[in-house]
Design an enzyme around this catalytic site. Structure first.
Site, short mmCIF file in Angstrom:
data_model
loop_
_atom_site.label_atom_id
_atom_site.label_comp_id
_atom_site.label_asym_id
_atom_site.label_seq_id
_atom_site.Cartn_x
_atom_site.Cartn_y
_atom_site.Cartn_z
N GLY A 186 0.80 -1.21 0.00
CA GLY A 186 0.00 0.00 0.00
C GLY A 186 0.84 1.27 0.00
O GLY A 186 0.53 2.24 -0.69
N ASN A 239 -8.11 4.08 8.31
CA ASN A 239 -7.53 2.92 8.98
C ASN A 239 -7.66 2.97 10.50
O ASN A 239 -7.63 1.96 11.16
CB ASN A 239 -6.06 2.77 8.58
CG ASN A 239 -5.27 4.04 8.83
OD1 ASN A 239 -5.71 5.12 8.41
ND2 ASN A 239 -4.14 3.94 9.49
N GLN A 282 -7.78 -0.17 3.04
CA GLN A 282 -8.64 -0.71 4.11
C GLN A 282 -10.01 -1.14 3.62
O GLN A 282 -10.73 -1.82 4.33
CB GLN A 282 -8.82 0.34 5.22
CG GLN A 282 -7.60 0.52 6.10
CD GLN A 282 -7.31 -0.69 6.96
OE1 GLN A 282 -8.07 -1.65 7.05
NE2 GLN A 282 -6.14 -0.68 7.62
N SER A 317 -3.51 -3.29 -0.94
CA SER A 317 -2.43 -4.01 -0.27
C SER A 317 -2.88 -5.43 0.03
O SER A 317 -3.99 -5.65 0.50
CB SER A 317 -2.09 -3.29 1.04
OG SER A 317 -1.18 -4.07 1.75
N HIS A 362 -1.75 -7.71 2.19
CA HIS A 362 -1.79 -8.27 3.56
C HIS A 362 -2.99 -7.79 4.36
O HIS A 362 -3.22 -8.24 5.47
CB HIS A 362 -0.47 -8.01 4.30
CG HIS A 362 -0.33 -6.64 4.87
ND1 HIS A 362 -0.49 -6.38 6.21
CD2 HIS A 362 -0.05 -5.46 4.29
CE1 HIS A 362 -0.30 -5.09 6.44
NE2 HIS A 362 -0.02 -4.51 5.29
N THR A 398 12.86 -6.85 -11.07
CA THR A 398 12.23 -8.10 -11.49
C THR A 398 10.93 -8.30 -10.74
O THR A 398 10.89 -8.23 -9.50
CB THR A 398 13.18 -9.27 -11.23
OG1 THR A 398 14.39 -9.02 -11.94
CG2 THR A 398 12.58 -10.58 -11.68
N CYS A 457 0.72 1.45 12.43
CA CYS A 457 1.85 2.13 11.79
C CYS A 457 2.42 3.23 12.67
O CYS A 457 3.58 3.57 12.59
CB CYS A 457 1.44 2.73 10.47
SG CYS A 457 0.83 1.50 9.32
#
Lengths: 400, 377
Positions: free
Chosen positions: B68, B148, B177, B197, B199, B235, B319
């Site tokens: 994210g 969030n 979110q 994102s 996860h 890559t 965070c």
């Protein structure tokens, strides 16, 4: 109110005389094939238009997405069919218009009165309906020329058809209504466009691709398969013949001086393609030649290459600029496939310099030392034929 | 018992299996010319199509990112740098995630003008303020979909309608979110760029996606071999891409939002019983996030106590939870001082059970009793 019908108007084929029913049948078959995933669709073809029905709104939406790519359709409209009485027509018109964002939009009523017994004449009906609509949607602005919303009302004996939106079709002729040919498909930008343009004129085709393993990879073939899949979206079943060309190409390199080897290579390709044409009962050969683009496409080269066959060679791109060809390739979705960077048989054996003005006699002289015709027949018979668009397995279904 | 799904979710085993299988069977570099490379590239493109089709019809391009934060950075910096000749005015909100806010603060230092929209007590921006703030030279507006920390849902579609009346202004939305938990087949008139994102949706960490409309011009912020539409060199990790696509598909097929809504309603009702508690944004927030402020104690004391009872909840945002100051979001919604430092966030996940919710209530009751006795003063 049921939005369950699409009315399809024919393109150029509506001008046809006695053969018209053949064209209509072809169009019906092509539409049916293009909509084959939609389980509940049924169709009815009339002399001047066609109707598609389904009870599922999502299938109707899907049909609206697919139809613009099918040749032979001038335009089409989702319609509501209702009882042909003034009251019902008024009421239905409002509902049909209600599907649109009307604020600030220009608007016009267009009436076609097939049933002359209808009590109001065309002009009166237009006025009555226009007034009625404006009472409910005062934001609409009446405009006769090029309105944003066209309320179209057609009064037939049994029913009235009402629509508010007409989509543009692809035009042209139904694919397959103008004979079957062979497309020489290299994998470059031009030949898919040539195929597309002939499809628009109603020509269906098989594609022939020359592969030179082990110098060219399976990826080059996969690329051509992807191009065929993309072209098949315009309403045709396309077979792909992959020709094992290595031996023949090596024989050319050995036998013909390098500055003429390209000309001979093209001549042999024409001969092989012509053999496939005969085997498949096809009528012509289609190439992506564009005059002067490369050495093989000068008038002198084309003369030398063309000499090997009496079959009509269709070159729809002959007078087009490269940039215009690229634009079409982008529009029809083949460009991104064509620019994938794999070598094809033409780049594998590229001589250092090519004659732009090869002389036919000279070319024929060098070719005479080798039994090329036998080799042509041999590689043509070794072709591998598939229908790429019908390979639908999903490699990643389990993983993703 | 885990109630911190907005910080991160436990990866679904099926997603992990996809990651493993792709790592073993599709390890070739997707940019390689050979057949193995081509197979891997095909998988990458299929994964991309799968994610884009879940996002909806309007956003037809997209690239895989590291998450994210990178998606947000690239969306904002990439768009602003590529379009700065059109104008130098930008808009965002005061409650964005730091991966958005910090980028705008940096752009301010580079001479761009940024307006930060204020929010009401529920954490909602005002559409009128948005209208008034937009200028002819506004080139980008960034508004998150779901906050969030307190779960507030912003009216993204109405924002888009307003923003799109300004021809130069494009709209980015941080949907990290919300994606897969509110809407899938996006917005009928929606953002021009959105960030995701993995996860946060039972996928793998360090994996994200930035989707955008076809006509959007972006400039890379990482340079190299030109992978991912020349926007993100390096890559590409095809196993991450495949796993993200799988996570998206599982969400689309399986998520049950009504269940979240029902539990959340029960919890709101439960917390409202206590004068010592205040639910943040009870009416405007997403069904799987519930932020609660306790009077007198700090959030840290609350989470430590609940942890001892076996309940994992978080302070308002993982965070920034190590900063002792009051979060910028809590500040922006304006809380009475005695509640300011006592905010915890309960966020629900797809494998939650009703028994867990009940046990959480028991533990909270015990905490309230302690507060009443004067703990933490």
């Amino acid at each position: 109110m049921n939005w369950n019908t699409i009315l399809i108007r024919y393109g150029e084929m509506s001008l046809k005389g006695k053969n018209k029913s053949k064209f209509i049948r072809k169009l019906k078959t092509n539409i049916k094939a293009a909509l084959s995933d939609l389980s509940t669709v049924t169709m009815r073809a009339e002399r001047d238009r066609m109707f598609i029905y389904t009870e599922k709104p999502e299938e109707l939406d899907r049909a609206v997405e697919i139809l613009p790519s099918i040749f032979g359709i001038q335009s089409f409209s989702p319609i509501v069919i209702c009882e042909p009485t003034l009251e019902v027509i008024k009421e239905t018109s409002l509902k049909v218009l209600g599907k649109n964002e009307t604020t600030g939009k220009t608007f016009k009523v267009d009436v076609k009165r097939v049933d002359k017994r209808f009590p109001l004449d065309t002009g009166e009906l237009q006025q009555v309906l226009g007034g009625h609509v404006l009472k409910t949607f005062p934001d609409l602005i009446v405009q006769m020329k090029k309105p944003e919303i066209l309320l179209y009302v057609e009064i037939q004996h049994e029913a009235a058809y009402i629509s508010s939106h007409t989509y543009k079709g692809a035009g042209g002729m139904p694919v397959g209504s103008n004979g079957h040919s062979i497309l020489l498909l290299s994998g470059g930008i031009d030949s898919p466009v040539a195929g597309y343009m002939m499809m628009k004129r109603g020509v269906s085709f098989d594609a022939v691709h020359f592969a030179s393993p082990p110098f060219t990879s399976d990826l080059a073939i996969e690329k051509v398969e992807d191009i065929v899949r993309q072209l098949a979206k315009f309403g045709a079943v396309i077979r792909l013949h992959v020709i094992p060309f290595t031996d023949l190409q090596q024989a050319i390199v050995k036998q013909v001086p390098s500055n003429l080897s390209m000309t001979t290579t093209r001549r042999m390709m024409m001969k092989v393609a012509d053999q496939v044409r005969q085997d498949t009962n096809s009528l012509g050969l289609i190439t992506g030649d564009s005059l002067g683009q490369v050495a093989s496409q000068t008038l002198e080269s084309l003369t030398a290459i063309n000499e090997v066959t009496n079959t009509p060679v269709l070159r729809p791109l002959i007078a087009m600029d490269k940039l215009d060809i690229i634009e079409i390739a982008q529009k029809i979705g083949t460009y991104d496939i064509s620019i994938r960077p794999y070598d094809d048989c033409c780049t594998v054996f590229t001589p250092p310099s090519n004659k732009t003005k090869p002389r036919v006699e000279k070319v024929a002289y060098y070719e005479s030392f080798q039994k090329f015709d036998d080799m042509v027949a041999e590689v043509a018979s070794q072709r591998v034929t598939t229908i790429p668009s019908q390979q639908t397995e999903d490699d990643f279904e389990d993983l993703l | 018992m885990y109630f911190d799904h907005s910080a991160t979710t436990k990866p679904d085993e099926r997603v992990l299996r996809t990651f493993m299988d792709a790592s073993v069977s599709y390890f070739a570099n997707p940019a390689s010319l050979h057949a193995e490379g081509k197979r891997t590239e095909k998988l990458l493109e299929r994964a991309r199509t799968q994610v884009l089709s879940a996002i909806g019809l309007e956003l037809t391009e997209g690239i895989f990112t590291s998450g994210g934060t990178e998606s947000n950075n690239l969306a904002i910096l990439g768009y602003v740098y590529a379009n700065q000749h059109k104008g130098r005015h930008l808009i965002t909100t005061s409650i964005e995630h730091p991966s958005v806010l910090r980028v705008f603060q940096d752009l301010e230092k580079q001479g761009f003008t940024v307006d930060y929209l204020t929010v009401d007590q529920e954490g909602r921006i005002s559409l009128d303020e948005l209208k008034e703030t937009l200028q002819d030279d506004t080139i980008l507006v960034s508004i998150m979909h779901v906050n969030n920390e307190i779960g507030t849902i912003q009216p993204i579609e109405q924002c888009a309608k307003i923003i799109h009346t300004f021809p130069r202004a494009k709209f980015h939305s941080d949907c990290v979110q919300s994606f897969g938990k509110l809407s899938f087949a996006g917005f009928t008139d929606g953002p021009d760029l959105i960030s995701l994102s993995a996860h946060k949706m039972y996928g793998i960490k360090n994996s994200g996606f930035l989707a955008y409309r076809k006509n959007i011009q972006l400039q890379p912020i990482v340079f190299g071999g030109g992978q991912e539409h020349k926007l993100r060199s390096g890559t590409v990790s095809v196993p991450h891409a495949a796993a993200l696509a799988k996570a998206v598909r599982l969400l689309v097929e399986e998520v049950d939002l009504q269940q979240f809504q029902q539990w959340r309603n029960e919890l709101v009702e439960f917390f409202s019983e206590f004068d010592e508690c205040r639910v943040l944004a009870p009416n405007a927030s997403a069904p799987y996030i519930l932020s609660v402020a306790f009077a007198q104690i700090t959030g840290e004391i609350a989470i430590n106590f609940l942890q001892q009872q076996g309940m994992i909840v978080s302070t308002s945002s993982a965070c920034s939870s190590k900063n002792s100051d009051v979060s910028h979001v809590i500040e922006a919604v304006g809380m009475p001082q005695k509640f300011e430092k006592g905010v915890i966030r309960i966020s629900l996940g797809k494998d939650q059970t009703i028994e867990e919710i009940e046990q959480l209530k028991v533990a909270v009751r015990q905490l309230i009793e302690l507060i009443r006795k004067g703990v933490g003063k």
